[in-house]
Write a protein that holds these residues in place. Structure first.
Motif, PDB file in Angstrom:
ATOM      1  N   ASP A   1       4.467   8.791  -7.378  1.00 44.33           N
ATOM      2  CA  ASP A   1       3.209   7.947  -7.537  1.00 44.33           C
ATOM      3  C   ASP A   1       3.705   6.126  -7.458  1.00 44.33           C
ATOM      4  N   ILE A   2       5.178   6.397  -7.700  1.00 36.55           N
ATOM      5  CA  ILE A   2       6.104   4.684  -7.641  1.00 36.55           C
ATOM      6  C   ILE A   2       5.862   4.678  -6.019  1.00 36.55           C
ATOM      7  N   TYR A   3       6.142   5.368  -5.585  1.00 33.73           N
ATOM      8  CA  TYR A   3       6.255   5.159  -3.910  1.00 33.73           C
ATOM      9  C   TYR A   3       4.664   5.208  -3.668  1.00 33.73           C
ATOM     10  N   GLY A   4       3.792   5.768  -4.502  1.00 32.98           N
ATOM     11  CA  GLY A   4       2.567   5.134  -3.304  1.00 32.98           C
ATOM     12  C   GLY A   4       1.458   4.099  -4.179  1.00 32.98           C
ATOM     13  N   PHE A   5       3.123   3.397  -5.123  1.00 31.88           N
ATOM     14  CA  PHE A   5       1.622   1.983  -5.337  1.00 31.88           C
ATOM     15  C   PHE A   5       2.492   1.288  -4.890  1.00 31.88           C
ATOM     16  N   VAL A   6       4.208   1.491  -4.876  1.00 36.30           N
ATOM     17  CA  VAL A   6       5.147   0.531  -4.353  1.00 36.30           C
ATOM     18  C   VAL A   6       4.616   0.261  -2.728  1.00 36.30           C
ATOM     19  N   ALA A   7       4.071   1.410  -1.868  1.00 33.77           N
ATOM     20  CA  ALA A   7       3.485   1.714  -0.538  1.00 33.77           C
ATOM     21  C   ALA A   7       2.658   0.217  -0.255  1.00 33.77           C
ATOM     22  N   SER A   8       1.362   0.587  -1.075  1.00 36.20           N
ATOM     23  CA  SER A   8      -0.063   0.573  -1.599  1.00 36.20           C
ATOM     24  C   SER A   8       0.003  -0.733  -1.193  1.00 36.20           C
TER      25      SER A   8
END
Length: 280
Positions: free
Chosen positions: A221-228
């Protein structure tokens, strides 16, 4: 040519950073008015110098307000311009001045140390956003030297640099964090006597956390937020983005998550990893 600009609060460690630059072979200038930076670069380029480090701070007086415009000018003159802003919590700065018994640049008979620090922080508010911000509150001089060296090892270029930083909430949130994620809701290896003395970089702790599905979901979830949102930060002309991951003590969960995120982003960005609560 490479130009490193160092600024920050008095007592935050600028002298230590300048000494690192000098040891690395940079021509070092301390306390230069920002208006003179273009002339300095032109002069030293003509003299054959390829690496320069300059400290610009509140000692320059009112000219410090022109630094953002000067940095834009310098980026058109020098291919590799880096800006490092050192910060620290007020109580840390007060303790350091008390230890050294030195006078604050904005101090005087009519103002207390607390008031001088507040005035300096206000004067440098816009400057702190020009580049990489580093909170030195909990850092020893030796750790600061190593972190400055890591900052210098990053390659120049348009690619954004991501700093993943673990920390313990019981020590306070890092001042240099752009994004903060709280992972205290995850199972804590601290309560296992065998895992307590280890860190999130040790295999037994890694094995413990990888068995918990919620840990993997948190990382994803953190990866997805930062990548987005990373393209938005790039479009905002940011060169550095600091993502702080916090747990209670900053030893197990936050360390593991920071390391996992760093490994996910290494293929697409320049990545640094720092762990505040133990020596690496």
């Amino acid at each position: 040519m490479q130009l490193v600009l160092i600024s920050g609060l008095s007592g935050s460690g600028k002298s230590v950073a300048l000494n690192v630059m000098e040891d690395c072979g940079h021509y070092v200038v301390d306390n230069l008015p920002s208006a003179l930076l273009p002339q300095l670069v032109t002069h030293l380029r003509g003299a054959g110098y390829q690496r320069i480090a300059v400290a610009v701070d509140v000692r320059s007086g009112a000219s410090i307000a022109a630094l953002p415009k000067q940095v834009e000018t310098l980026r058109g003159m020098v291919e590799d311009v880096r800006f490092l802003f050192l910060d620290a919590r007020d109580e840390t700065l007060i303790a350091r001045f008390s230890e050294t018994r030195r006078r604050h640049p904005l101090g005087g008979e009519c103002s207390t140390l607390d008031e001088a620090i507040a005035r300096e922080r206000e004067a440098l508010a816009l400057i702190s956003e020009l580049g990489q911000r580093l909170d030195t509150s909990e850092l020893s001089a030796n750790t600061l030297r190593n972190w400055v060296k890591n900052f210098m090892e990053l390659e120049a270029g348009s690619q954004i640099s991501l700093l993943f930083q673990s920390f313990g909430f019981k020590h306070g949130i890092p001042l240099d964090a752009d994004l903060v994620f709280d992972v205290r809701c995850l199972p804590n290896p601290h309560y296992d006597p065998l895992l307590r003395p280890l860190t999130g970089r040790d295999q037994p702790v890694i094995d413990f956390l990888e068995k918990v599905p919620e840990v993997g979901r948190m990382v994803d979830d953190i990866y997805g937020f930062v990548a987005s949102w990373l393209p938005a930060y790039v479009n905002d002309n940011r060169s550095y983005l600091t993502i702080a991951i916090g747990c209670t003590g900053g030893q197990h969960r936050s360390v593991y998550v920071a390391e996992q995120l760093a490994s996910h982003f290494r293929e697409n960005a320049r990545v640094l990893v720092r762990h505040r609560s133990f020596k690496t």
